[in-house]
Design an enzyme around this catalytic site. Structure first.
Site, PDB file in Angstrom:
ATOM      1  N   CYS A  91      53.810  40.346  39.099  1.00  0.00           N
ATOM      2  CA  CYS A  91      52.750  41.121  39.768  1.00  0.00           C
ATOM      3  C   CYS A  91      53.092  41.468  41.213  1.00  0.00           C
ATOM      4  CB  CYS A  91      51.412  40.393  39.672  1.00  0.00           C
ATOM      5  SG  CYS A  91      51.286  38.870  40.651  1.00  0.00           S
ATOM      6  N   HIS A  95      47.135  36.756  41.797  1.00  0.00           N
ATOM      7  CA  HIS A  95      47.467  38.002  41.111  1.00  0.00           C
ATOM      8  C   HIS A  95      47.152  39.182  42.024  1.00  0.00           C
ATOM      9  CE1 HIS A  95      48.519  40.304  37.545  1.00  0.00           C
ATOM     10  NE2 HIS A  95      47.520  41.123  37.832  1.00  0.00           N
ATOM     11  N   HIS A 107      49.143  47.186  37.400  1.00  0.00           N
ATOM     12  CA  HIS A 107      49.611  45.824  37.677  1.00  0.00           C
ATOM     13  C   HIS A 107      50.542  45.357  36.571  1.00  0.00           C
ATOM     14  CE1 HIS A 107      46.623  43.346  35.037  1.00  0.00           C
ATOM     15  NE2 HIS A 107      46.691  44.579  34.574  1.00  0.00           N
TER      16      HIS A 107
END
Length: 355
Positions: free
Chosen positions: A270, A318, A330
């Site tokens: 990520c 994240h 993402h």
């Protein structure tokens, strides 16, 4: 008075032995089934597997970010150590030069005999010439003292550099140990997730790894078909040149695989995707999600515009790139490639504008 005798015991017959064995097995089965000490792993339903796998992926991603941070620190420690080693090598060259100069002065004194100056003046046939020579010798002595001072200075500097290098070696080893710990954590959790998913049928696996923002039983079309996302890219207008470049880069990477620790160009985690997108735009961002959130100006959710970074979960484990319309691009986890997703699918933790 009758004697109290122990009644004779009858030998066990085959039937008696079988009966006793059956009762013993039944008792063992009762203990195993009813006291909770059995070792058989409970059979999870597909829904329970989905929850457990999502938890494992989230924990693995948090460990991945710690791994990325430890690697960044280890790389920095290695660079500092290499720089110290280069400085030490240069100092050694200077030390050798200073020692050679000092050796030349000592050799010259040895050749001249180093006679006491008063006797040299008394025995000289040309006092004026001697006095000129004595002045030169005094200057040579000053040069000798300066050469000795230089040698001592180089030795002190080399020792200082060695001490700094020892500190960096210790730091590097600590970071490398942390890397190994976090790697074991990540791989352990990912292995467990793969094992759980391996128990499911293909349909159940698809449901367990489906986009959380899509209806149950199928993956959202925008996440599964990068071409459709690329067709929509022209309608997304990011303010500012760098934000636009970063968003375009992220769109261009739709469908790329998630690989923990990867920063592109063909696979990402990520924070690696975010770092690569802004690197393409000419901006250097930190490696980890919990550092990236402090790389720019914090903004509220209502202020979001394309190019902003959006962060999730309490530990900031994240991150994605906001592209407008309540969506982001993402790199989710090993079961899903880089994709478009609604920002509502995970607990929102904050946002940052880096340009």
């Amino acid at each position: 008075m009758a004697a109290h005798r122990k009644p004779p015991q009858r030998p066990l017959t085959g039937h008696t032995v079988r009966t006793a064995a059956t009762l013993a097995l039944a008792g063992a089965a009762t203990v195993t089934c009813f006291d909770g000490t059995g070792h058989a792993e409970p059979q999870l339903t597909p829904a329970q597997v989905k929850v457990r796998v999502e938890t494992l992926y989230r924990e693995a991603e948090a460990a991945t970010e710690k791994y990325n941070g430890a690697k960044e620190e280890a790389d920095a420690a290695q660079r500092r150590l290499s720089a110290l080693q280069d400085q030490t090598a240069r100092r050694r060259m200077r030390l050798d030069a200073a020692r050679n100069a000092l050796g030349s002065i000592a050799a010259a004194q040895y050749r001249d005999g180093a006679i006491d100056p008063a006797w040299q003046l008394a025995l000289s046939s040309d006092p004026d010439r001697y006095l000129d020579g004595a002045a030169f010798a005094e200057r040579a002595g000053d040069r000798q003292a300066a050469a000795v001072s230089r040698v001592r200075g180089q030795l002190r500097e080399i020792e200082r550099l060695r001490g700094a290098a020892r500190i960096e070696v210790k730091s590097l080893r600590s970071r490398q140990a942390e890397l190994r710990r976090q790697k074991r954590t990540v791989t352990g959790k990912l292995d467990e997730a793969r094992r759980l998913l391996g128990r499911l049928t293909p349909r159940e696996r698809a449901e367990a790894t489906a986009d959380a923002g899509a209806p149950a039983g199928r993956v959202s079309r925008s996440a599964a078909d990068p071409r459709e996302s690329l067709e929509r890219a022209g309608s997304v207008l990011a303010p500012g040149g760098r934000a636009a470049v970063a968003v375009a880069y992220a769109y261009g990477k739709l469908g790329s695989p998630y690989v923990w620790g990867a920063t592109g160009p063909n696979a990402f985690d990520c924070s690696g995707l975010v770092q690569a997108a802004y690197r393409a735009a000419g901006l250097s961002l930190p490696r980890t999600s919990y550092a990236q959130i402090n790389a720019g100006r914090r903004i509220s959710r209502s202020e979001l515009r394309p190019g902003d970074l959006v962060f999730f979960y309490p530990g900031i484990s994240h991150v994605g790139i906001y592209v407008g319309g309540g969506r982001m691009i993402h790199a989710p986890n090993p079961s899903a490639p880089v994709r478009l997703a609604p920002i509502d699918q995970m607990p929102f933790a904050g946002a940052t504008r880096v340009v």
